[in-house]
Motif scaffolding. Sequence first.
Motif, short mmCIF file in Angstrom:
data_model
loop_
_atom_site.label_atom_id
_atom_site.label_comp_id
_atom_site.label_asym_id
_atom_site.label_seq_id
_atom_site.Cartn_x
_atom_site.Cartn_y
_atom_site.Cartn_z
N UNK A 394 -7.82 -26.01 -16.89
CA UNK A 394 -8.06 -27.04 -17.90
C UNK A 394 -9.29 -27.85 -17.53
N UNK A 395 -10.07 -28.21 -18.54
CA UNK A 395 -11.20 -29.12 -18.35
C UNK A 395 -11.37 -29.96 -19.61
N UNK A 396 -12.37 -30.83 -19.59
CA UNK A 396 -12.64 -31.66 -20.77
C UNK A 396 -13.99 -31.27 -21.37
N UNK A 397 -14.44 -32.02 -22.36
CA UNK A 397 -15.67 -31.68 -23.07
C UNK A 397 -16.87 -31.69 -22.14
N UNK A 398 -16.91 -32.64 -21.20
CA UNK A 398 -18.03 -32.72 -20.26
C UNK A 398 -18.03 -31.51 -19.33
N UNK A 399 -16.86 -31.20 -18.77
CA UNK A 399 -16.75 -30.07 -17.85
C UNK A 399 -17.10 -28.75 -18.52
N UNK A 400 -16.65 -28.57 -19.75
CA UNK A 400 -16.93 -27.32 -20.46
C UNK A 400 -18.43 -27.15 -20.68
N UNK A 401 -19.08 -28.21 -21.10
CA UNK A 401 -20.51 -28.11 -21.36
C UNK A 401 -21.31 -27.91 -20.08
N UNK A 402 -20.89 -28.59 -19.01
CA UNK A 402 -21.68 -28.58 -17.78
C UNK A 402 -21.46 -27.34 -16.94
N UNK A 403 -20.21 -26.86 -16.90
CA UNK A 403 -19.89 -25.75 -16.00
C UNK A 403 -19.37 -24.50 -16.71
N UNK A 404 -18.95 -24.64 -17.95
CA UNK A 404 -18.33 -23.52 -18.64
C UNK A 404 -16.88 -23.36 -18.22
N UNK A 405 -16.22 -22.39 -18.83
CA UNK A 405 -14.82 -22.10 -18.49
C UNK A 405 -14.60 -20.61 -18.76
N UNK A 406 -14.60 -19.81 -17.67
CA UNK A 406 -14.44 -18.38 -17.83
C UNK A 406 -15.57 -17.77 -18.65
N UNK A 407 -15.19 -17.07 -19.73
CA UNK A 407 -16.19 -16.40 -20.56
C UNK A 407 -16.96 -17.36 -21.45
N UNK A 408 -16.51 -18.59 -21.53
CA UNK A 408 -17.27 -19.61 -22.27
C UNK A 408 -18.30 -20.19 -21.30
N UNK A 409 -19.54 -19.79 -21.49
CA UNK A 409 -20.57 -20.19 -20.53
C UNK A 409 -20.97 -21.66 -20.71
N UNK A 410 -21.52 -22.19 -19.64
CA UNK A 410 -22.01 -23.57 -19.68
C UNK A 410 -23.01 -23.75 -20.83
N UNK A 411 -22.89 -24.86 -21.53
CA UNK A 411 -23.82 -25.16 -22.60
C UNK A 411 -23.55 -24.44 -23.90
N UNK A 412 -22.47 -23.65 -23.99
CA UNK A 412 -22.17 -22.94 -25.23
C UNK A 412 -21.96 -23.92 -26.38
N UNK A 413 -22.69 -23.73 -27.47
CA UNK A 413 -22.58 -24.64 -28.60
C UNK A 413 -21.53 -24.23 -29.61
N UNK A 414 -21.36 -22.93 -29.79
CA UNK A 414 -20.43 -22.43 -30.81
C UNK A 414 -19.15 -21.95 -30.14
N UNK A 415 -18.13 -22.77 -30.20
CA UNK A 415 -16.85 -22.42 -29.59
C UNK A 415 -15.92 -21.70 -30.56
N UNK A 416 -16.31 -21.61 -31.81
CA UNK A 416 -15.42 -21.08 -32.85
C UNK A 416 -14.86 -19.69 -32.52
N UNK A 417 -15.67 -18.74 -32.06
CA UNK A 417 -15.11 -17.40 -31.78
C UNK A 417 -14.02 -17.43 -30.70
N UNK A 418 -14.22 -18.25 -29.67
CA UNK A 418 -13.26 -18.33 -28.57
C UNK A 418 -11.96 -19.02 -29.02
N UNK A 419 -12.11 -19.99 -29.89
CA UNK A 419 -10.92 -20.68 -30.42
C UNK A 419 -10.19 -19.80 -31.42
N UNK A 420 -10.94 -19.05 -32.20
CA UNK A 420 -10.33 -18.23 -33.25
C UNK A 420 -9.46 -17.12 -32.68
N UNK A 421 -9.89 -16.51 -31.58
CA UNK A 421 -9.09 -15.41 -31.02
C UNK A 421 -8.11 -15.87 -29.95
N UNK A 422 -8.04 -17.18 -29.71
CA UNK A 422 -7.05 -17.71 -28.78
C UNK A 422 -7.43 -17.67 -27.32
#
Length: 574
Positions: A394-422
């Motif tokens: 688990x992380x927050x908005x700052x952590x996600x943008x700065x470091x990423x989370x797994x396949x969601x890379x740091x600085x990713x702007x479009x989170x929709x695909x990752x949210x859509x497939x769960x």
Amino acid sequence: MFKTIDAISPDARYDLIVIGSGAAGMAAALFAAIEGRKVLVVERTEYVGGTSAMSAATTWMPNSHHSKTVNPDDSREKVRKFLDGVVGNHSPATMREAFLDSAPEAVATLEANSEVKFRPYATHPDYEQQFEGATMRGRALEPVPYDGRGLGADLDKIRPPIPEFTIFGGMMVDRTDIGHLLAIRKSARSFVHAASILAHYAGDRLKGRRGSRLVMGNALIGRFLASLNARGVDIVLRTEVQDLVTENGAVTGAKLSSGTTTRQVAATRGVVLAAGGFNRHPQRRGELLPQGESHSPSAPGHTGAMQDIALRLGARLGEGNLDSAFWAPVSIRRRSDGSTASFPHFVMDRSKPGTVCVDQTGRRFVNESVSYHLFGRAMFEHNKTVPCIPCFIITDAVGLKKYGLGMVRMGTGNLAPYLADGYLTEGATIAELAGKIGVPVANLENTIAAMNRYAASGKDDEFGRGTTPYHRVNGDATVGPNPTLGPIAAAPYYAVRLYPGDIGAATGLVIDEWAQVTRADGRPITGLYACGNEANSIMGGTYPGPGITIGPAITFAYRAVRHALGEAHARNAA
């Protein structure tokens, strides 16, 4: 050089046959070729490289000539104490001594006689820093990047890296590259480095080929392949080993098949098994791995088929290992082509400030900054009493943008695909996130509150996160007072499910100090050798530091070839 099995004469004779083309197999082939021997490499898949090609290819080789450049105070005695502390009686000390005897020689031999080159990093620590003899640098080497254009069409024969570890649709980067890319606007040196690798990749794509600047595992395999080609080593792909040929109890060759073509090929000096171990064996996987859902991000060729053949000849599997596999937490996502991505969470998110990992009750169960192997072990152990597979990072908005989370890379702007497939779960509040991932709200809120207190004080009162140099080096040095701890307080909040992932086999065929496969009574099977994950780990299922699979794999490939050539010479002379 690549051949089809049809091009091999029915009465072909090689000095050495090597089964498998990962780092272990290629090293064995190259060491024999350096000695002027005729070698055949047999690979069952369409690519060379195995899991080595998909890995970082860090290579743990204590006391090499490289070690002295960054850690002149290291010594064999320090390494011995360290391994004795971490491994203990999970493996014979004689095997570790054999490794320490030959590791420096193996590195020096490769670098003096081939394209295989390594480099040390100024900081690359052992994982188990609490044991006497641990060091922060010098033992772990990494392959030097390689320009794969020199391989010509053979570049496409190397197993590609995990797609999610590349950028821009296939550009390979290592940690040096990442540092320069992140600093591209802050440093002239970083700008030049980044511009160079980006231009190289752009040139590749314009010519319609894969990225040819090879790093990490692809660099190691590319360098091995170039070296084998230069020495005329024969390599066959998509070729199965039906059986090993024996005479008077000694292994003297192999029966091969590809499509409708079969060949029985003689090996006058021996056969080396280096096919990767049991990770995809249909029965042994269930017999040796703990109960609970797990995934293997390893290459598909590791079926354990060669171990089955060796067992029929009287070989045995190792016992007494702490674990039968090496572990890393992985997250799972379905790719657009229908395949499944198993993404290992090594160090890019778990150890960074503003993250926490919880079980299915919303509570922590592990120090998130421990090695990936220990994290995987903790998942299985905790799951015996509390549901923990999957767990959640688990992380927050700052952590996600700065470091990423797994396949969601740091600085990713479009989170929709990752949210859509769960793959990624989002909550406007901690309570909402808890509800979406199915953990008790109060527990998760209490966990996050505690992490925020630890971030302020710099002290993790529960699990001691950030208390060893290894923990801290994988954090963020710009964050204080503890580089692994930061607040989780900026909405929205995010979670990704983690599962245990077996990244390599620890249990394998028992070998002696010369990599000879042994019978139950300890006698060697003449002419049969094993190295890499095909052999029982000299680390006994523990994971002392980075590269403790590839380092011993190359070293025991070296020892196998030394023994095979020397023993064969003695037999022929008799």
